[in-house]
Scaffold this active site. Structure first.
Site, mmCIF file in Angstrom:
data_model
loop_
_atom_site.group_PDB
_atom_site.id
_atom_site.type_symbol
_atom_site.label_atom_id
_atom_site.label_comp_id
_atom_site.label_asym_id
_atom_site.label_seq_id
_atom_site.Cartn_x
_atom_site.Cartn_y
_atom_site.Cartn_z
ATOM 1 N N HIS A 197 21.169 62.702 26.414
ATOM 2 C CA HIS A 197 21.648 63.483 27.536
ATOM 3 C C HIS A 197 23.275 62.607 27.794
ATOM 4 O O HIS A 197 23.447 61.548 27.750
ATOM 5 C CB HIS A 197 20.889 63.448 28.624
ATOM 6 N N ASP A 205 14.447 69.466 27.867
ATOM 7 C CA ASP A 205 14.066 70.591 26.879
ATOM 8 C C ASP A 205 12.987 70.134 26.322
ATOM 9 O O ASP A 205 12.263 70.811 25.446
ATOM 10 C CB ASP A 205 14.901 70.952 25.854
HETATM 11 N N1 CMC Z 1 18.993 62.461 18.072
HETATM 12 C C1 CMC Z 1 19.536 61.620 17.426
HETATM 13 N N2 CMC Z 1 20.674 60.874 17.538
HETATM 14 C C2 CMC Z 1 21.281 61.283 18.775
HETATM 15 C C3 CMC Z 1 20.752 62.231 19.785
HETATM 16 C C4 CMC Z 1 19.628 62.854 19.512
HETATM 17 N N3 CMC Z 1 18.856 63.935 20.033
HETATM 18 N N4 CMC Z 1 21.483 62.378 20.976
HETATM 19 C C5 CMC Z 1 22.549 61.587 20.691
HETATM 20 N N5 CMC Z 1 22.316 60.873 19.632
HETATM 21 C C6 CMC Z 1 23.108 59.877 18.913
HETATM 22 C C7 CMC Z 1 24.691 60.181 18.397
HETATM 23 O O1 CMC Z 1 24.218 60.707 17.015
HETATM 24 C C8 CMC Z 1 25.528 59.153 18.832
HETATM 25 O O2 CMC Z 1 25.190 58.116 17.912
HETATM 26 P P1 CMC Z 1 26.234 57.137 17.088
HETATM 27 O O3 CMC Z 1 26.843 56.383 18.231
HETATM 28 O O4 CMC Z 1 25.650 56.421 15.965
HETATM 29 O O5 CMC Z 1 27.421 58.263 16.726
HETATM 30 C C9 CMC Z 1 24.964 58.621 20.105
HETATM 31 O O6 CMC Z 1 23.552 58.990 20.066
HETATM 32 C C10 CMC Z 1 25.587 59.234 21.265
HETATM 33 O O7 CMC Z 1 25.604 60.694 21.193
HETATM 34 P P2 CMC Z 1 26.515 61.731 21.609
HETATM 35 O O8 CMC Z 1 26.261 62.673 20.477
HETATM 36 O O9 CMC Z 1 27.848 60.917 21.736
HETATM 37 O O10 CMC Z 1 26.138 61.904 23.059
HETATM 38 P P3 CMC Z 1 26.781 63.295 23.822
HETATM 39 O O11 CMC Z 1 26.749 62.802 25.307
HETATM 40 O O12 CMC Z 1 27.981 63.750 23.214
HETATM 41 O O13 CMC Z 1 25.729 64.487 23.459
HETATM 42 C C11 CMC Z 1 23.656 65.590 23.623
HETATM 43 C C12 CMC Z 1 24.601 64.697 24.462
HETATM 44 C C13 CMC Z 1 22.517 66.156 24.639
HETATM 45 C C14 CMC Z 1 24.541 66.949 23.043
HETATM 46 C C15 CMC Z 1 22.928 64.922 22.600
HETATM 47 O O14 CMC Z 1 22.278 63.978 22.989
HETATM 48 C C16 CMC Z 1 21.983 66.023 21.671
HETATM 49 O O15 CMC Z 1 22.529 66.427 20.711
HETATM 50 N N6 CMC Z 1 20.908 66.034 21.799
HETATM 51 C C17 CMC Z 1 20.040 66.821 21.107
HETATM 52 C C18 CMC Z 1 20.160 68.362 21.643
HETATM 53 C C19 CMC Z 1 19.387 68.293 23.111
HETATM 54 O O16 CMC Z 1 18.263 68.262 23.274
HETATM 55 N N7 CMC Z 1 19.976 69.074 24.254
HETATM 56 C C20 CMC Z 1 19.326 69.484 25.490
HETATM 57 C C21 CMC Z 1 20.208 68.375 26.418
HETATM 58 S S1 CMC Z 1 19.515 68.559 28.055
HETATM 59 C C22 CMC Z 1 19.717 70.222 28.727
HETATM 60 C C23 CMC Z 1 20.877 70.648 28.472
HETATM 61 O O17 CMC Z 1 21.759 70.455 28.984
HETATM 62 O O18 CMC Z 1 20.912 72.010 27.971
#
Ligand code: CMC
Length: 391
Positions: free
Chosen positions: A268, A325
């Protein structure tokens, strides 16, 4: 062009001031209008929560009744809207239908495209909160080739939705109290989450002085993606793949760590210790299956997966935890909601939040048009080359 702060994904940009929802991601705190989410989850109904988000305080008994009556008055769709459903192919995605029909509502209520008073706003808000259920259920009925079920004003918000989804002529669908409570909880926990992508989209569209129907329709589109509301369907697809023997939990986690895919329902932007909504839903999914005597093997896989991920260095280092989720799909499956409707369910729940934010920005009157800047990385000026001289 002056100095521009580069903030991709707006991770550090406060785009507005808001009184609606408070989140402390370090401590795992979520409050709607000052009320802890845990208290609301235990005691409130979805309609009370919607009222709270939109008007700022919990309703008195009289206010709640008035709001309920207003929602019941608004639950029918204009018969003209039936033709819209007939025009969509039965394979049409229910999120596309939902967004299109919510926007089309504005054509049936042109007097509400301009909001001139609080009474106008209340009428428009009630129409959307009430009709969104009918639209969602009818998109499902259309896909199934089932006759449209009209809403029943005697039923509560959640029962009425389940009735429109699952009743058939002469056979009224009777959900159990545990199912109704679980659906209430699902909607309530999704009702708002401050400046997430879809809410920010609603506020961005509102900032152009666009109407409420168009603004929340844009919110639905933003919610659709798999990184946002679409994640709930992604989680179940992932768990089903494991259940059907497509892969094992350790192999899947290995793929995630190799960045071949994401662990859906994890991570998140704001929560870095736990997501309080996931905590409540994990217990609710468990309790619901126990009380209904249902067994869902996907819950066991989800629990095992969560435990494995949370004790793995990759996830610990990045502070990745189950989000809202991760467990919600288990509840929706037990309510016989098909996977392609999961994000629609999120949208129904989020509607009061979008409306509360739209109104907050509208009532403020001083909101500036949202117009972020960019850091230009393109070519320096060059001279036009006539077609015949290009190589
Ligand atoms: N699985 C694997 N790695 C992850 C995940 C995940 N679900 N989420 C983040 N990471 C890793 C990401 O690859 C990055 O790694 P590195 O530092 O090596 O590059 C690190 O963690 C930081 O992640 P980020 O992508 O910079 O984080 P963000 O704040 O931009 O993204 C997120 C947040 C929710 C989009 C992301 O965690 C994600 O894609 N999660 C999976 C999809 C999901 O469950 N979404 C629902 C979110 S909650 C309800 C809503 O808002 O809809």
């Amino acid at each position: 062009t002056g100095y521009i702060t580069y903030d991709p994904g707006y991770a550090n940009t406060g785009s507005c001031k808001s009184d609606v929802t408070f989140v402390d991601g370090e401590k795992g705190i979520l409050r709607y209008r000052g009320y802890p989410i845990e208290d609301l989850a235990e005691h409130a109904t979805f309609i009370e929560t919607a009222y709270l988000l939109i008007f700022g305080d919990l309703p008195t008994r009289g206010q709640r009744q008035k709001f309920r009556d207003l929602l019941s008055e608004q639950e029918l769709l204009h018969e003209g809207l039936r033709h819209h459903f007939e025009g969509f192919p039965s394979t049409g995605h229910p999120m596309a239908i939902l967004s299109a029909v919510i926007n089309a509502l504005g054509c049936y209520h042109p007097d509400l495209l301009e909001i001139d008073s609080k009474a106008d706003f209340l009428r428009a808000a009630a129409k959307i909160i009430s009709k969104v259920r009918t639209i969602a259920a009818w998109s499902y009925r259309k896909a199934q080739g089932l006759p449209f079920m009209y809403p029943d004003p005697k039923l509560s918000y959640c029962r009425n939705f389940l009735h429109m989804m699952h009743s058939i002529p002469h056979r009224h669908y009777e959900p159990t109290d545990a199912q109704v409570r679980a659906l209430t909880l699902f909607f309530l926990l999704h009702a708002d989450h401050e400046q997430n992508c879809s809410c920010s989209t609603v506020r961005m569209v509102q900032s152009t002085e666009a109407n409420l129907f168009a603004s929340v329709s844009a919110g639905i589109c933003a919610l659709w993606g798999r990184l946002h509301g679409g994640a709930n369907a992604g989680v179940i697809e992932m768990l089903e793949h494991i259940h059907e023997g497509g892969t094992s939990i350790p192999d899947y986690l290995e793929k995630v760590k190799n960045k071949e895919c994401k662990l859906m329902g994890f991570g998140h932007r704001i929560y870095k210790s736990f997501d309080p909504r996931a905590k409540i839903l994990r217990k609710a999914a468990h309790d619901m299956l126990e009380s209904t005597g249902h067994d869902d093997p996907l819950l066991d896989i989800a629990l095992e997966m969560a435990d494995a991920a949370m004790s793995d260095e990759y996830f610990i280092e990045r502070r990745l935890y189950p989000n809202v989720d991760f467990y919600s799909g288990i509840i929706l499956r037990a309510l016989n909601i098909p996977v392609n409707m999961f994000t629609v369910m999120f949208a129904i729940g989020r509607m009061p939040g979008w409306i509360a934010h739209w109104y907050e920005a509208y009532a403020d009157g001083a909101t500036k048009i949202h117009r972020p800047r960019q850091v230009y990385t393109g070519r320096e000026p060059r001279v036009y080359v006539p077609l015949d001289s290009r190589i």
